[in-house]
Structures are given as structure tokens and as C-alpha cells.
Scaffold this motif. Structure first.
Motif, PDB file in Angstrom:
ATOM      1  N   ASP A  28       0.819  -1.214   0.000  1.00 36.20           N
ATOM      2  CA  ASP A  28       0.000   0.000   0.000  1.00 36.20           C
ATOM      3  C   ASP A  28       0.857   1.270   0.000  1.00 36.20           C
ATOM      4  O   ASP A  28       0.414   2.321  -0.425  1.00 36.20           O
ATOM      5  CB  ASP A  28      -0.928   0.031   1.226  1.00 36.20           C
ATOM      6  CG  ASP A  28      -2.018  -1.020   1.159  1.00 36.20           C
ATOM      7  OD1 ASP A  28      -2.290  -1.543   0.057  1.00 36.20           O
ATOM      8  OD2 ASP A  28      -2.600  -1.319   2.212  1.00 36.20           O
ATOM      9  N   ILE A  29       2.079   1.144   0.478  1.00 37.42           N
ATOM     10  CA  ILE A  29       3.003   2.282   0.514  1.00 37.42           C
ATOM     11  C   ILE A  29       3.704   2.347  -0.834  1.00 37.42           C
ATOM     12  O   ILE A  29       4.400   1.420  -1.228  1.00 37.42           O
ATOM     13  CB  ILE A  29       4.022   2.134   1.658  1.00 37.42           C
ATOM     14  CG1 ILE A  29       3.296   2.005   3.003  1.00 37.42           C
ATOM     15  CG2 ILE A  29       4.991   3.320   1.660  1.00 37.42           C
ATOM     16  CD1 ILE A  29       4.188   1.618   4.150  1.00 37.42           C
ATOM     17  N   LYS A  30       3.522   3.434  -1.535  1.00 36.45           N
ATOM     18  CA  LYS A  30       4.058   3.593  -2.892  1.00 36.45           C
ATOM     19  C   LYS A  30       5.516   4.060  -2.859  1.00 36.45           C
ATOM     20  O   LYS A  30       5.925   4.807  -1.978  1.00 36.45           O
ATOM     21  CB  LYS A  30       3.220   4.596  -3.695  1.00 36.45           C
ATOM     22  CG  LYS A  30       1.751   4.227  -3.763  1.00 36.45           C
ATOM     23  CD  LYS A  30       1.533   2.902  -4.418  1.00 36.45           C
ATOM     24  CE  LYS A  30       0.066   2.551  -4.465  1.00 36.45           C
ATOM     25  NZ  LYS A  30      -0.228   1.165  -4.431  1.00 36.45           N
ATOM     26  N   SER A  99      11.808   3.660  -0.618  1.00 38.01           N
ATOM     27  CA  SER A  99      12.792   3.704  -1.694  1.00 38.01           C
ATOM     28  C   SER A  99      13.449   2.334  -1.804  1.00 38.01           C
ATOM     29  O   SER A  99      13.950   1.800  -0.803  1.00 38.01           O
ATOM     30  CB  SER A  99      13.837   4.776  -1.388  1.00 38.01           C
ATOM     31  OG  SER A  99      14.780   4.843  -2.415  1.00 38.01           O
ATOM     32  N   ASP A 100      13.436   1.775  -2.992  1.00 35.48           N
ATOM     33  CA  ASP A 100      13.983   0.428  -3.240  1.00 35.48           C
ATOM     34  C   ASP A 100      13.403  -0.605  -2.278  1.00 35.48           C
ATOM     35  O   ASP A 100      14.095  -1.485  -1.784  1.00 35.48           O
ATOM     36  CB  ASP A 100      15.506   0.435  -3.150  1.00 35.48           C
ATOM     37  CG  ASP A 100      16.152   1.293  -4.213  1.00 35.48           C
ATOM     38  OD1 ASP A 100      15.616   1.330  -5.344  1.00 35.48           O
ATOM     39  OD2 ASP A 100      17.187   1.937  -3.927  1.00 35.48           O
TER      40      ASP A 100
END
Length: 128
Positions: A28-30, A99-100
């Protein structure tokens, strides 16, 4: 006439309202998008009040995602185990970025925060 005005008011309030979603999975976290996470519990009146503030902010700031994480959920336990989220009080909130595939904590709020306090931090890029 009064009933019509009341109905129009209610419909317009419903249309512009926002609801903070519960975080269910890491997916859910983009990636590369700021996210506001509020850690909460069902029995906390300040958490309910904080959700209402976040719903107001969500209408103003469409450039970030907003979620709450309930302390009884599996994702709550996974987040605390994998990352350095320190939950001493409810609500505790974080501005994060993914991030990544990894979460980066950009800012921490301990306890209930007024709308103005949150917006000040979000509007000040130097805070991160």
C-alpha cells in the motif's frame, strides 16, 4: 426551502470529505512518494481526533498518502519488528518514504498534533 438547503449542505459535505485508510500491507506504501503513517489503537480518543485532523489535511495535501496503522493488525507488528518506529504514545505518526522497497523515516510526531503543526512540517521541506 430550509430542508433543501440542509440536504444540499449535507451532500456537499459528503462529497468533499476524506477518510484516512488503514494500512493493510507494505504494498500500500508507494515508492518514492511521501506517506504519512499514524499508529493508533481502538481505545484511544486522541487517535480518533487525530484521524479527523488528518482527513482535513488529506483534502488540502493530495501530494502524499495518508494511512493509519492499528495496533491489533499484523502490519503493525511487522513494521515495529523491521523498522525503528518507536511507539510510546498513541497516536504516534511518521512521515516516511519508500525507496527500493525499504522505508525511510523522514519525520516523527509523538502524540496528538494540531493541523497547523503537521502542515508546518509538511510545508517545510528542510524538516526532512
Amino acid at each position: 426551502m430550509g430542508k433543501i438547503v440542509f440536504l444540499i449542505f449535507m451532500l456537499s459535505s459528503f462529497l468533499i470529505s476524506s477518510e484516512i485508510k488503514e494500512l493493510k500491507t507494505f504494498d500500500d506504501i508507494k515508492e518514492d512518494k511521501k506517506t504519512f503513517l499514524m499508529f493508533s489503537t481502538d481505545y484511544c480518543p486522541w487517535c480518533a481526533k487525530q484521524k479527523r485532523v488528518l482527513e482535513e489535511i488529506d483534502i488540502i495535501r493530495d501530494d502524499l498518502y495518508m494511512f493509519y496503522v492499528n495496533d491489533s493488525s499484523d502490519i503493525f507488528k511487522k513494521l515495529l519488528k523491521k523498522y525503528s518506529f518507536s511507539i510510546k504514545y498513541f497516536p504516534t505518526s511518521y512521515v516516511i518514504e519508500k525507496s527500493d522497497g525499504e522505508l525511510i523515516i523522514l519525520y516523527e510526531f509523538q502524540g496528538y498534533q494540531k493541523k497547523e503543526n503537521i502542515l508546518k512540517v509538511l510545508n517545510d521541506e528542510d524538516s526532512f
